[in-house]
Design a protein around this motif. Structure first.
Motif, PDB file in Angstrom:
ATOM      1  N   PRO A  64       0.871  -1.162  -0.080  1.00 26.01           N
ATOM      2  CA  PRO A  64      -0.072  -0.036  -0.020  1.00 26.01           C
ATOM      3  C   PRO A  64       0.871   1.272   0.029  1.00 26.01           C
ATOM      4  O   PRO A  64       1.816   1.503   0.757  1.00 26.01           O
ATOM      5  N   ILE A  65       0.585   2.202  -1.012  1.00 26.29           N
ATOM      6  CA  ILE A  65       1.259   3.596  -0.733  1.00 26.29           C
ATOM      7  C   ILE A  65       0.306   4.597  -0.524  1.00 26.29           C
ATOM      8  O   ILE A  65       0.673   5.855  -0.439  1.00 26.29           O
ATOM      9  N   LEU A  95      -1.851   0.632  -4.608  1.00 26.78           N
ATOM     10  CA  LEU A  95      -1.002  -0.573  -4.250  1.00 26.78           C
ATOM     11  C   LEU A  95       0.014  -0.541  -5.392  1.00 26.78           C
ATOM     12  O   LEU A  95      -0.045  -0.349  -6.535  1.00 26.78           O
ATOM     13  N   ILE A  96       1.155  -0.907  -4.908  1.00 24.46           N
ATOM     14  CA  ILE A  96       2.438  -1.229  -5.826  1.00 24.46           C
ATOM     15  C   ILE A  96       2.526  -2.888  -5.841  1.00 24.46           C
ATOM     16  O   ILE A  96       2.350  -3.409  -4.850  1.00 24.46           O
ATOM     17  N   PHE A  97       2.633  -3.545  -6.990  1.00 23.27           N
ATOM     18  CA  PHE A  97       2.435  -4.905  -7.165  1.00 23.27           C
ATOM     19  C   PHE A  97       4.119  -5.020  -7.256  1.00 23.27           C
ATOM     20  O   PHE A  97       4.741  -4.751  -8.320  1.00 23.27           O
ATOM     21  N   ARG A 157      -6.521   0.585  -6.892  1.00 18.83           N
ATOM     22  CA  ARG A 157      -5.747   1.016  -8.129  1.00 18.83           C
ATOM     23  C   ARG A 157      -4.163   0.156  -7.930  1.00 18.83           C
ATOM     24  O   ARG A 157      -3.554   0.273  -6.940  1.00 18.83           O
ATOM     25  N   VAL A 158      -3.837  -0.756  -8.809  1.00 21.76           N
ATOM     26  CA  VAL A 158      -2.764  -1.510  -8.581  1.00 21.76           C
ATOM     27  C   VAL A 158      -1.394  -1.187  -9.673  1.00 21.76           C
ATOM     28  O   VAL A 158      -1.999  -1.220 -10.790  1.00 21.76           O
ATOM     29  N   ARG A 159      -0.564  -0.671  -9.191  1.00 13.99           N
ATOM     30  CA  ARG A 159       0.468  -0.279 -10.348  1.00 13.99           C
ATOM     31  C   ARG A 159       1.670  -1.161 -10.438  1.00 13.99           C
ATOM     32  O   ARG A 159       2.024  -1.874  -9.286  1.00 13.99           O
ATOM     33  N   SER A 160       1.999  -1.541 -11.656  1.00 22.21           N
ATOM     34  CA  SER A 160       3.288  -2.226 -11.609  1.00 22.21           C
ATOM     35  C   SER A 160       4.331  -1.208 -12.198  1.00 22.21           C
ATOM     36  O   SER A 160       4.423   0.067 -11.943  1.00 22.21           O
ATOM     37  N   GLY A 161       5.389  -1.698 -12.634  1.00 20.55           N
ATOM     38  CA  GLY A 161       6.435  -0.958 -13.096  1.00 20.55           C
ATOM     39  C   GLY A 161       6.224  -0.024 -14.308  1.00 20.55           C
ATOM     40  O   GLY A 161       6.496   1.058 -14.420  1.00 20.55           O
ATOM     41  N   TYR A 162       5.130  -0.448 -15.180  1.00 22.19           N
ATOM     42  CA  TYR A 162       4.702   0.288 -16.289  1.00 22.19           C
ATOM     43  C   TYR A 162       3.417   0.196 -16.753  1.00 22.19           C
ATOM     44  O   TYR A 162       3.277   0.563 -17.959  1.00 22.19           O
ATOM     45  N   ASN A 163       2.567  -0.089 -15.894  1.00 21.50           N
ATOM     46  CA  ASN A 163       1.078   0.115 -16.204  1.00 21.50           C
ATOM     47  C   ASN A 163       0.627   0.100 -14.997  1.00 21.50           C
ATOM     48  O   ASN A 163       0.806  -0.081 -13.737  1.00 21.50           O
TER      49      ASN A 163
END
Length: 242
Positions: free
Chosen positions: A99-100, A112-114, A147-153
């Motif tokens: 969680p951010i 969130l960052i995955f 909202r879940v974020r990866s490195g590039y989407n």
């Protein structure tokens, strides 16, 4: 993408274990990462997550493909966030959601960052690997969406409970070697069939294209970046995730 494999998946049985004792689960992020029941407790732990085994470090996965929120009506209710994504090899491990969001954001979204433990060295070409992570959210949380974020989407889920997904990249470059590279906006290589051409627009992740006359000013390791080495004719003669 047909050869896509599932090598790190947490089942809903494991989710039950998380609910009973989240801190004891092997796939978990640090305990502070669980989304809280009151906004004042929300937020990421210091340092962006704990290091993985053998000196590895948490790093955003390459691509997130889906987000789901599953709601339990037992024991006062509990939400389980389930995210799926792609990594570049089976050298990645320990996928988790970090969680951010700190407190209740203006838009009501839980960000969130995955992440996963990234490999420590370059990886050869191969099919993408599927990773999955779960995160329980206490009853009474204030969030209206995920909202879940990866490195590039990123993938946003606006209806809770619910499910949202996006299409994965068309090309994993597992069979790129020997084919011809077509830069975005450039003409197709002369005399080459479509199946023997790799288009830049089908590779949405960061690329480092090395042509015969190019130098390499820096070689900082980036586990989600694809390096492609071209011949004078534009043929892919070497490639790796580095």
């Amino acid at each position: 993408m047909k050869r896509m494999k599932l090598f790190a998946i947490t089942s809903l049985v494991a989710a039950g274990t998380l609910l009973a004792g989240f801190a004891a689960n092997a796939q978990q992020p640090p305990q502070q990462q669980a989304a809280p029941s009151t906004p004042k407790d929300a937020g990421p732990p210091p340092g962006g997550g704990a290091p993985g085994p053998e000196g590895t470090r948490p790093f955003p996965v390459m691509f997130v493909t889906s987000v789901e929120l599953i709601r339990s009506e037992r024991s006062g209710g509990m939400d389980i966030i389930r995210a799926r994504g792609l990594v570049t090899s089976n050298a990645w491990g320990e996928p988790h959601l970090l969680p951010i969001t700190r407190g209740q954001g203006i838009d009501g979204m839980l960000d969130l960052i995955f992440q996963a433990s990234a490999p420590t060295d370059m990886a050869p070409l191969g099919p993408f690997m599927v990773v999955e992570a779960l995160l329980p959210v206490a009853h009474g949380h204030p969030y209206k969406g995920i909202r879940v974020r990866s490195g590039y989407n990123s993938v946003t889920l606006k209806t809770l409970p619910g499910f949202a997904e996006v299409a994965p990249p068309k090309e994993d470059c597992a069979k790129c070697l020997g084919k011809y590279f077509q830069a975005k906006g450039a003409a197709a290589p002369a005399g080459q069939a479509a199946g023997n051409v790799v288009k830049e627009e089908d590779l949405p992740y960061p690329l480092r294209i090395v042509r015969p006359a190019d130098g390499i000013p820096s070689y900082q390791y980036e586990p989600n970046r694809l390096t492609i080495v071209l011949s004078e004719a534009g043929q892919i003669v070497d490639a790796a995730w580095d």
